[in-house]
Enzyme design. Structure first.
Site, PDB file in Angstrom:
ATOM      1  N   LYS A  22     -36.135 -33.107 -48.759  1.00 57.65           N
ATOM      2  CA  LYS A  22     -35.898 -31.779 -48.195  1.00 57.65           C
ATOM      3  C   LYS A  22     -37.212 -31.028 -47.998  1.00 57.65           C
ATOM      4  O   LYS A  22     -37.444 -30.417 -46.950  1.00 57.65           O
ATOM      5  CB  LYS A  22     -34.989 -30.980 -49.133  1.00 57.65           C
ATOM      6  CG  LYS A  22     -34.924 -29.472 -48.826  1.00 57.65           C
ATOM      7  CD  LYS A  22     -34.201 -28.728 -49.926  1.00 57.65           C
ATOM      8  CE  LYS A  22     -34.155 -27.236 -49.670  1.00 57.65           C
ATOM      9  NZ  LYS A  22     -35.469 -26.584 -49.869  1.00 57.65           N
ATOM     10  N   ASN A  23     -38.069 -31.064 -49.010  1.00 59.54           N
ATOM     11  CA  ASN A  23     -39.303 -30.290 -48.949  1.00 59.54           C
ATOM     12  C   ASN A  23     -40.366 -30.909 -48.050  1.00 59.54           C
ATOM     13  O   ASN A  23     -41.448 -30.348 -47.881  1.00 59.54           O
ATOM     14  CB  ASN A  23     -39.866 -30.083 -50.353  1.00 59.54           C
ATOM     15  CG  ASN A  23     -38.981 -29.181 -51.190  1.00 59.54           C
ATOM     16  OD1 ASN A  23     -38.257 -28.330 -50.657  1.00 59.54           O
ATOM     17  ND2 ASN A  23     -39.010 -29.359 -52.503  1.00 59.54           N
ATOM     18  N   ARG A  92     -35.312 -20.008 -47.308  1.00 61.34           N
ATOM     19  CA  ARG A  92     -36.639 -19.514 -47.669  1.00 61.34           C
ATOM     20  C   ARG A  92     -37.735 -20.251 -46.902  1.00 61.34           C
ATOM     21  O   ARG A  92     -38.727 -19.660 -46.499  1.00 61.34           O
ATOM     22  CB  ARG A  92     -36.853 -19.701 -49.173  1.00 61.34           C
ATOM     23  CG  ARG A  92     -38.198 -19.204 -49.679  1.00 61.34           C
ATOM     24  CD  ARG A  92     -38.238 -17.691 -49.751  1.00 61.34           C
ATOM     25  NE  ARG A  92     -39.599 -17.192 -49.892  1.00 61.34           N
ATOM     26  CZ  ARG A  92     -39.899 -15.922 -50.084  1.00 61.34           C
ATOM     27  NH1 ARG A  92     -38.936 -15.020 -50.155  1.00 61.34           N
ATOM     28  NH2 ARG A  92     -41.146 -15.520 -50.187  1.00 61.34           N
ATOM     29  N   CYS A 116     -32.986 -19.249 -51.964  1.00 60.14           N
ATOM     30  CA  CYS A 116     -32.605 -19.006 -53.350  1.00 60.14           C
ATOM     31  C   CYS A 116     -33.364 -17.812 -53.924  1.00 60.14           C
ATOM     32  O   CYS A 116     -34.568 -17.660 -53.705  1.00 60.14           O
ATOM     33  CB  CYS A 116     -32.898 -20.249 -54.206  1.00 60.14           C
ATOM     34  SG  CYS A 116     -31.878 -21.676 -53.783  1.00 60.14           S
ATOM     35  N   ARG A 121     -41.485 -14.320 -54.382  1.00 56.73           N
ATOM     36  CA  ARG A 121     -42.281 -15.411 -53.807  1.00 56.73           C
ATOM     37  C   ARG A 121     -42.985 -14.826 -52.585  1.00 56.73           C
ATOM     38  O   ARG A 121     -42.667 -15.148 -51.449  1.00 56.73           O
ATOM     39  CB  ARG A 121     -41.385 -16.595 -53.423  1.00 56.73           C
ATOM     40  CG  ARG A 121     -40.838 -17.321 -54.615  1.00 56.73           C
ATOM     41  CD  ARG A 121     -40.162 -18.610 -54.244  1.00 56.73           C
ATOM     42  NE  ARG A 121     -38.789 -18.397 -53.823  1.00 56.73           N
ATOM     43  CZ  ARG A 121     -37.971 -19.379 -53.465  1.00 56.73           C
ATOM     44  NH1 ARG A 121     -38.384 -20.624 -53.468  1.00 56.73           N
ATOM     45  NH2 ARG A 121     -36.734 -19.116 -53.103  1.00 56.73           N
ATOM     46  N   PRO A 122     -43.928 -13.918 -52.833  1.00 53.53           N
ATOM     47  CA  PRO A 122     -44.546 -13.204 -51.716  1.00 53.53           C
ATOM     48  C   PRO A 122     -45.297 -14.136 -50.784  1.00 53.53           C
ATOM     49  O   PRO A 122     -45.820 -15.174 -51.205  1.00 53.53           O
ATOM     50  CB  PRO A 122     -45.508 -12.235 -52.411  1.00 53.53           C
ATOM     51  CG  PRO A 122     -45.781 -12.846 -53.741  1.00 53.53           C
ATOM     52  CD  PRO A 122     -44.524 -13.556 -54.127  1.00 53.53           C
ATOM     53  N   ILE A 123     -45.309 -13.759 -49.498  1.00 51.72           N
ATOM     54  CA  ILE A 123     -46.024 -14.576 -48.516  1.00 51.72           C
ATOM     55  C   ILE A 123     -47.399 -13.992 -48.221  1.00 51.72           C
ATOM     56  O   ILE A 123     -47.996 -14.277 -47.196  1.00 51.72           O
ATOM     57  CB  ILE A 123     -45.199 -14.745 -47.225  1.00 51.72           C
ATOM     58  CG1 ILE A 123     -44.929 -13.384 -46.561  1.00 51.72           C
ATOM     59  CG2 ILE A 123     -43.889 -15.463 -47.520  1.00 51.72           C
ATOM     60  CD1 ILE A 123     -44.312 -13.514 -45.179  1.00 51.72           C
ATOM     61  N   ASP A 124     -47.906 -13.199 -49.172  1.00 50.13           N
ATOM     62  CA  ASP A 124     -49.233 -12.594 -48.995  1.00 50.13           C
ATOM     63  C   ASP A 124     -50.306 -13.648 -48.758  1.00 50.13           C
ATOM     64  O   ASP A 124     -51.216 -13.457 -47.938  1.00 50.13           O
ATOM     65  CB  ASP A 124     -49.613 -11.760 -50.219  1.00 50.13           C
ATOM     66  CG  ASP A 124     -48.674 -10.598 -50.460  1.00 50.13           C
ATOM     67  OD1 ASP A 124     -47.699 -10.469 -49.699  1.00 50.13           O
ATOM     68  OD2 ASP A 124     -48.903  -9.829 -51.411  1.00 50.13           O
ATOM     69  N   LEU A 125     -50.215 -14.776 -49.496  1.00 48.50           N
ATOM     70  CA  LEU A 125     -51.217 -15.825 -49.326  1.00 48.50           C
ATOM     71  C   LEU A 125     -51.185 -16.384 -47.907  1.00 48.50           C
ATOM     72  O   LEU A 125     -52.234 -16.676 -47.327  1.00 48.50           O
ATOM     73  CB  LEU A 125     -50.981 -16.955 -50.335  1.00 48.50           C
ATOM     74  CG  LEU A 125     -51.300 -16.668 -51.800  1.00 48.50           C
ATOM     75  CD1 LEU A 125     -50.873 -17.840 -52.671  1.00 48.50           C
ATOM     76  CD2 LEU A 125     -52.789 -16.393 -51.982  1.00 48.50           C
ATOM     77  N   ASP A 306     -38.578 -27.523 -59.728  1.00 50.61           N
ATOM     78  CA  ASP A 306     -37.257 -27.843 -59.175  1.00 50.61           C
ATOM     79  C   ASP A 306     -36.463 -28.786 -60.077  1.00 50.61           C
ATOM     80  O   ASP A 306     -35.230 -28.836 -59.999  1.00 50.61           O
ATOM     81  CB  ASP A 306     -37.392 -28.473 -57.786  1.00 50.61           C
ATOM     82  CG  ASP A 306     -37.617 -27.431 -56.705  1.00 50.61           C
ATOM     83  OD1 ASP A 306     -37.586 -26.227 -57.029  1.00 50.61           O
ATOM     84  OD2 ASP A 306     -37.825 -27.813 -55.545  1.00 50.61           O
ATOM     85  N   ILE A 328     -43.365 -21.185 -63.070  1.00 45.43           N
ATOM     86  CA  ILE A 328     -43.495 -20.933 -61.625  1.00 45.43           C
ATOM     87  C   ILE A 328     -42.628 -19.761 -61.177  1.00 45.43           C
ATOM     88  O   ILE A 328     -43.132 -18.799 -60.611  1.00 45.43           O
ATOM     89  CB  ILE A 328     -43.119 -22.207 -60.830  1.00 45.43           C
ATOM     90  CG1 ILE A 328     -43.908 -23.433 -61.345  1.00 45.43           C
ATOM     91  CG2 ILE A 328     -43.389 -21.982 -59.342  1.00 45.43           C
ATOM     92  CD1 ILE A 328     -45.401 -23.335 -61.221  1.00 45.43           C
ATOM     93  N   ARG A 398     -27.711 -27.103 -49.384  1.00 43.47           N
ATOM     94  CA  ARG A 398     -29.035 -26.847 -48.809  1.00 43.47           C
ATOM     95  C   ARG A 398     -29.999 -27.993 -49.100  1.00 43.47           C
ATOM     96  O   ARG A 398     -30.971 -28.186 -48.350  1.00 43.47           O
ATOM     97  CB  ARG A 398     -29.625 -25.544 -49.360  1.00 43.47           C
ATOM     98  CG  ARG A 398     -28.973 -24.273 -48.849  1.00 43.47           C
ATOM     99  CD  ARG A 398     -29.716 -23.038 -49.327  1.00 43.47           C
ATOM    100  NE  ARG A 398     -31.143 -23.205 -49.113  1.00 43.47           N
ATOM    101  CZ  ARG A 398     -32.050 -23.195 -50.084  1.00 43.47           C
ATOM    102  NH1 ARG A 398     -31.705 -23.035 -51.341  1.00 43.47           N
ATOM    103  NH2 ARG A 398     -33.328 -23.365 -49.792  1.00 43.47           N
TER     104      ARG A 398
END
Length: 419
Positions: A22-23, A92, A116, A121-125, A306, A328, A398
């Site tokens: 999946k990933n 996500r 989920c 889980r900020p997307i700032d990076l 996970d 995490i 998912r």
């Protein structure tokens, strides 16, 4: 809404083939946006997240069809650069489309992604890295508008945390950018290497994946290509745990044991016999599992977050007390209260879960709280005496391709109930 019905207590036995990762498949599907031609993706699992990805590709104007475990994407033409809020909220991982869309069109409009709810889980990076590559970002009413008026160009990027998503987005954006991009502190997951293998076969020049320094030399364009997705290491660990709690013996085909080193030791320490044979793993469970004193989730090559809920469920019936430390996601243990419905004894505080093993579990009605938490409930239900019903299984769908069919093939009394 569908449910899963399980009558527990059957030891699992037999062989199954593990699905594609999946990933890995989600960023690879996003990468087809950069390819001006037809790409053929094999070992593509049947997942709701995959269906959402295909919907996104079609919305953008690409041709995307899937037959069995093969997806065919024609990226000759792209007509849109926005991703609707309804699709972003479905998963996500949709944020990984950002780098690919900007790389192909020079602009992108997205809303905050869903998936989920495991904590911030900020997307700032992602955004700070893209800004170094020439992207101007504005935020208004929950939407991000990203533009690269002068095109994307290479940059030296230092990630303060080895984020998988940020590493993938940078690679996607840099593949056709002008000049050289170097990512310092990159994530090392095998799924990132799989993405790079796909892009390199399409004409990209990406080096160093699997290490913390990745170099990308931008090329003018990418062509369509053919690629096979790597096996899903988390799905493999899930089926191993199913065999472990039921006292069974199963063989998993289409696995890459080298990707699972950080997980296999937990099964061995719990008393399971784990045999490796090329791309197959055979796990034989003991009469009763042993405790595993402490497990800590870490970035790859450490123990994967996970797999946390999966081993917590497994160790809930071990002989003794085990401890799992989650480093995490801050809300990883939302599934624990549902697991207690089976009679599991789990105490959580902050990032620590203390699992006091019990000898038996009882059937229960419960609801999946998230993808891997849902898998933990399936594991518990397979062990539990009596009937269990698991609701909210859209979370499980998912990430698991035909989980009821695969477990049924191993002798589980399990079926899908359409409501």
């Amino acid at each position: 809404m569908s449910e899963i019905l399980i009558n527990g207590g059957n030891p699992l036995s037999g062989e199954i083939t593990v699905q594609g990762a999946k990933n890995s498949v989600l960023p690879v599907l996003a990468a087809t946006i950069l390819c001006e031609g037809e790409s053929v993706i094999h070992n593509c699992p049947r997942l709701s997240d995959v269906e959402t990805s295909l919907k996104i590709l079609r919305h953008l104007g690409l041709k995307a069809v899937k037959q069995g475990d093969t997806a065919v994407i024609d990226g000759t033409k792209i007509s849109e650069y926005d991703i609707p809020d309804s699709l972003m909220r479905e998963m996500r991982s949709s944020v990984v489309f950002l780098g690919a869309v900007i790389g192909r069109t020079g602009k992108a409009v997205i809303s905050s992604p869903g998936g989920c709810e495991l904590g911030p889980r900020p997307i700032d990076l992602h955004l700070s890295a893209l800004s170094l590559m020439g992207v101007t970002i504005t935020e208004e009413h929950g939407y991000l508008t990203c533009t690269a008026e002068n095109g994307l160009y290479g940059a030296e990027i230092n990630l303060g945390f080895p984020s998988v998503g940020a590493t993938e987005n940078i690679i996607l954006a840099a593949a056709t950018a002008k000049g050289k991009t170097v990512i310092h502190g990159a994530a090392k997951e095998p799924e990132i290497s799989d993405l790079a293998d796909f892009l390199n076969s399409a004409g990209a020049r990406i080096y160093g994946c699997g290490s913390d320094t990745v170099s990308i030399y931008g090329v003018e364009r990418l062509k369509g290509t053919e690629h096979t997705i790597i096996p899903d290491r988390i799905a493999a660990a899930t089926y191993m745990a199913c065999a472990a709690v039921t006292g069974g013996k199963i063989t998993l085909n289409n696995v890459m044991p080298s990707h699972m080193v950080s997980v296999l030791w937990v099964f061995r320490e719990s008393g399971c016999n784990v045999e490796l044979n090329g791309k197959s793993i055979t796990v034989t469970a003991p009469r009763r599992l042993c405790r595993v004193p402490t497990i800590r989730s870490l970035v790859y090559p450490g123990f994967p977050t996970d797999a946390g809920p999966i081993v917590v469920a497994m160790l809930s019936v071990a002989d003794g007390t085990s401890v799992f430390v989650e480093n995490i996601f801050e809300n990883r243990f939302r599934f624990a209260d549902e697991l207690k419905r089976f009679g599991a004894k789990i105490k959580t505080e902050g990032k620590v879960a203390v699992i006091e093993g019990v000898s038996e579990l009882s059937g229960a009605e419960c609801k999946a709280t998230d993808l891997r938490g849902g898998a933990a409930l399936v594991i518990a239900a397979l062990k539990a005496g009596g009937k269990s019903i698991i609701g909210e299984i859209q979370h499980i769908e998912r990430g698991y391709d035909g989980i009821t069919d695969r477990l049924s093939a191993l002798g589980a009394d399990i079926r899908l109930i359409e409501k």
